[in-house]
Design a protein around this motif. Structure first.
Motif, mmCIF file in Angstrom:
data_model
loop_
_atom_site.group_PDB
_atom_site.id
_atom_site.type_symbol
_atom_site.label_atom_id
_atom_site.label_comp_id
_atom_site.label_asym_id
_atom_site.label_seq_id
_atom_site.Cartn_x
_atom_site.Cartn_y
_atom_site.Cartn_z
ATOM 1 N N SER A 67 0.822 -1.217 0.000
ATOM 2 C CA SER A 67 0.000 0.000 0.000
ATOM 3 C C SER A 67 0.854 1.264 0.000
ATOM 4 N N ILE A 68 1.838 1.294 -0.905
ATOM 5 C CA ILE A 68 2.687 2.479 -1.046
ATOM 6 C C ILE A 68 2.660 2.935 -2.500
ATOM 7 N N LYS A 69 3.164 4.145 -2.746
ATOM 8 C CA LYS A 69 3.345 4.656 -4.104
ATOM 9 C C LYS A 69 4.835 4.936 -4.282
ATOM 10 N N VAL A 70 5.461 4.252 -5.235
ATOM 11 C CA VAL A 70 6.875 4.503 -5.523
ATOM 12 C C VAL A 70 6.952 5.721 -6.432
ATOM 13 N N PRO A 71 7.517 6.837 -5.944
ATOM 14 C CA PRO A 71 7.578 8.039 -6.793
ATOM 15 C C PRO A 71 8.587 7.881 -7.925
ATOM 16 N N ASP A 72 8.421 8.670 -8.984
ATOM 17 C CA ASP A 72 9.321 8.585 -10.136
ATOM 18 C C ASP A 72 10.792 8.732 -9.729
ATOM 19 N N ALA A 73 11.042 9.576 -8.732
ATOM 20 C CA ALA A 73 12.426 9.805 -8.312
ATOM 21 C C ALA A 73 13.066 8.537 -7.755
ATOM 22 N N ASP A 74 12.250 7.587 -7.311
ATOM 23 C CA ASP A 74 12.772 6.326 -6.763
ATOM 24 C C ASP A 74 12.791 5.208 -7.795
ATOM 25 N N LEU A 75 12.437 5.525 -9.037
ATOM 26 C CA LEU A 75 12.410 4.486 -10.080
ATOM 27 C C LEU A 75 13.826 4.235 -10.595
ATOM 28 N N ASN A 76 14.606 3.575 -9.755
ATOM 29 C CA ASN A 76 15.976 3.221 -10.096
ATOM 30 C C ASN A 76 16.103 1.705 -9.960
ATOM 31 N N PRO A 77 16.417 1.002 -11.053
ATOM 32 C CA PRO A 77 16.473 -0.460 -10.972
ATOM 33 C C PRO A 77 17.339 -0.970 -9.824
ATOM 34 N N ARG A 78 18.393 -0.226 -9.462
ATOM 35 C CA ARG A 78 19.274 -0.700 -8.384
ATOM 36 C C ARG A 78 18.549 -0.854 -7.060
ATOM 37 N N LYS A 79 17.524 -0.037 -6.848
ATOM 38 C CA LYS A 79 16.771 -0.141 -5.580
ATOM 39 C C LYS A 79 15.980 -1.450 -5.509
ATOM 40 N N PHE A 80 15.811 -2.112 -6.648
ATOM 41 C CA PHE A 80 14.964 -3.310 -6.698
ATOM 42 C C PHE A 80 15.747 -4.530 -7.177
ATOM 43 N N ASP A 81 17.083 -4.459 -7.034
ATOM 44 C CA ASP A 81 17.945 -5.480 -7.643
ATOM 45 C C ASP A 81 18.108 -6.736 -6.781
ATOM 46 N N SER A 82 17.700 -6.692 -5.517
ATOM 47 C CA SER A 82 17.790 -7.880 -4.657
ATOM 48 C C SER A 82 16.721 -7.765 -3.582
ATOM 49 N N ILE A 83 16.436 -8.890 -2.961
ATOM 50 C CA ILE A 83 15.458 -8.868 -1.865
ATOM 51 C C ILE A 83 15.931 -7.918 -0.763
ATOM 52 N N ALA A 84 17.224 -7.950 -0.461
ATOM 53 C CA ALA A 84 17.753 -7.091 0.604
ATOM 54 C C ALA A 84 17.605 -5.611 0.245
ATOM 55 N N ARG A 85 17.860 -5.290 -1.023
ATOM 56 C CA ARG A 85 17.757 -3.863 -1.427
ATOM 57 C C ARG A 85 16.302 -3.391 -1.411
ATOM 58 N N ILE A 86 15.398 -4.245 -1.840
ATOM 59 C CA ILE A 86 13.980 -3.857 -1.790
ATOM 60 C C ILE A 86 13.548 -3.686 -0.337
ATOM 61 N N ASP A 87 13.995 -4.612 0.521
ATOM 62 C CA ASP A 87 13.677 -4.539 1.957
ATOM 63 C C ASP A 87 14.197 -3.219 2.536
ATOM 64 N N ALA A 88 15.418 -2.858 2.179
ATOM 65 C CA ALA A 88 16.007 -1.607 2.676
ATOM 66 C C ALA A 88 15.223 -0.405 2.163
ATOM 67 N N TYR A 89 14.824 -0.470 0.903
ATOM 68 C CA TYR A 89 14.034 0.638 0.337
ATOM 69 C C TYR A 89 12.712 0.789 1.083
ATOM 70 N N LEU A 90 12.049 -0.316 1.330
ATOM 71 C CA LEU A 90 10.761 -0.248 2.030
ATOM 72 C C LEU A 90 10.949 0.267 3.454
ATOM 73 N N SER A 91 12.073 -0.075 4.092
ATOM 74 C CA SER A 91 12.350 0.432 5.440
ATOM 75 C C SER A 91 12.516 1.937 5.445
ATOM 76 N N SER A 92 12.999 2.466 4.306
ATOM 77 C CA SER A 92 13.242 3.910 4.229
ATOM 78 C C SER A 92 11.957 4.696 3.988
ATOM 79 N N LYS A 93 10.885 3.988 3.663
ATOM 80 C CA LYS A 93 9.649 4.693 3.321
ATOM 81 C C LYS A 93 8.871 5.080 4.573
#
Lengths: 302, 92
Positions: free
Chosen positions: B66-92
């Motif tokens: 239930s989040i909206k990923v803004p265009d500024a966060d549309l960087n493939p590196r943020k979604f390149d591994s489970i750990a990176r996605i987890d870290a991104y979601l923690s930052s939200k």
């Protein structure tokens, strides 16, 4: 004063290049290319054809369909990302070949989003210049290398549209344009064609539906009210995702990518020309394109 | 229902014990293959996700959390591994 879409036109080269012809060179199968892109074949221009000659053919086709003499065109806009580098751009050569004399001729070297940018300009400029002929022409076959992910996509061709203030045909209502140079290196030609596919498709799949929603909301409309979406034919998988994001039936997105591939800026107007030839020209219609830069935009006509 | 598989990928409701488990379930649904055991393994370099699966995964993540990923966060590196996605979601 209102602006109207008077007629479309197109030119595609004769030579058909099917996936099977590319497959061996690109070390892929024809089926893989079709699954990855939705493309079955594309057209390649002959050695003696270029951006200018294809643009002239598409422009004359458009003027003939509109029943308009070249001499009554008040402004020519030529979109091309694959025209010769340096100056002058192809617009003056196209104008000269069409016999436009000293009529102003403007280049829009914006690649894939060029036709939607040119259409938006025509909508605003027709009041000052009268009939505006927009042509998008691309010879992509000379730019591609051996990278399968880009070489399988591109084809050659040209599309055109005539915009004027004289009532008749669809009325142009609004246009929204965007550019973001933060992504200028993700899709570029500087002697070789480079594409960061992950980033390009991620942004295109989000920005195209977003800008369509933006132009519709400014007219208090929704995607559900739009009859036809005429989009840059980049990749069939992308077009499917745009339709999904808009929550509209995929059949309402006109596609001809399976026969022409991705002809960059020309694709949206080639698609519009085929759509207008084979369907009742009823609105509302939304045009949308996304490409190198990044540049992206949408135009609404009713 | 116009889109078959895309509908099920984007709109599935997930009930999982941890965010990492939810992400694994989302990745498996989008990729049609098992998610990697190693949370740091690249989802792209391993070939698990291609360029069209990435926007599907981002849409699925938005729906599931239930989040909206803004265009500024549309960087493939943020979604390149489970750990990176987890870290991104923690930052939200």
């Amino acid at each position: 004063m209102s602006a109207y879409l008077r007629a479309f036109g197109r030119y595609v080269p004769e030579r058909v290049v099917a996936n099977a012809e590319l497959a061996a060179r690109l070390d892929r199968t024809a089926e893989w290319i079709e699954n990855a892109s939705g493309i079955r074949e594309r057209r390649y221009a002959a050695a003696d054809e270029d951006v200018v000659s294809m643009a002239v053919r598409a422009g004359l086709d458009c003027l003939q369909r509109a029943g308009v003499e070249p001499g009554s065109v008040g402004l020519l806009i030529v979109a091309s990302g694959s025209g010769t580098s340096g100056f002058p751009g192809p617009a003056v050569s196209v104008a000269h070949a069409l016999g436009l004399g000293s009529t102003p001729a403007l280049d829009v070297p914006v690649a894939s989003a060029g036709s939607v940018f040119a259409l938006a300009l025509a909508m605003r400029l027709t009041e000052a210049h009268g009939k505006v002929l927009v042509i998008a022409s691309e010879k992509m076959s000379v730019l591609i290398g051996d990278d399968p992910n880009t070489a399988m996509l591109f084809g050659d061709g040209a599309g055109a549209v005539l915009v004027s203030t004289e009532p008749g045909g669809l009325r142009l209502v609004d246009a929204v344009l965007h550019s973001d140079g933060a992504y200028r290196d993700d899709l570029a030609f500087d002697g070789s064609l480079r594409m960061n596919g992950l980033n390009v498709i991620l942004h295109a799949s989000r920005k195209m539906p977003a800008v369509i929603d933006e132009v519709l909301q400014r007219s208090q409309m929704t995607a559900a009210q739009v009859g036809t979406f005429l989009l840059h034919q980049a990749n069939l998988n992308l077009l499917t995702r745009v339709a999904k994001s808009l929550n509209v039936d995929r059949e309402r997105v006109f596609t001809n990518i399976e026969r022409y591939g991705n002809t960059s800026s020309a694709s949206m107007l080639i698609a519009a020309s085929e759509w207008a030839e084979t369907n009742p020209v009823d609105g509302p219609v939304v045009f949308c394109a996304f490409g190198a830069g990044f540049h992206w935009g949408a135009v609404l006509a009713v | 229902m116009f889109f078959g598989a895309l509908d099920s990928v984007w709109e599935t409701e997930y009930v999982a014990e941890s965010r990492e488990e939810t992400l694994r379930a989302l990745i498996e649904k989008v990729a049609g293959k098992p998610a990697p055991e190693d949370a740091d393994e690249s989802l792209f370099e391993s070939g698990l996700l291609d360029s069209f699966a990435l926007p599907d995964l981002v849409s699925a993540i938005e729906h599931a959390f239930s989040i909206k990923v803004p265009d500024a966060d549309l960087n493939p590196r943020k979604f390149d591994s489970i750990a990176r996605i987890d870290a991104y979601l923690s930052s939200k």
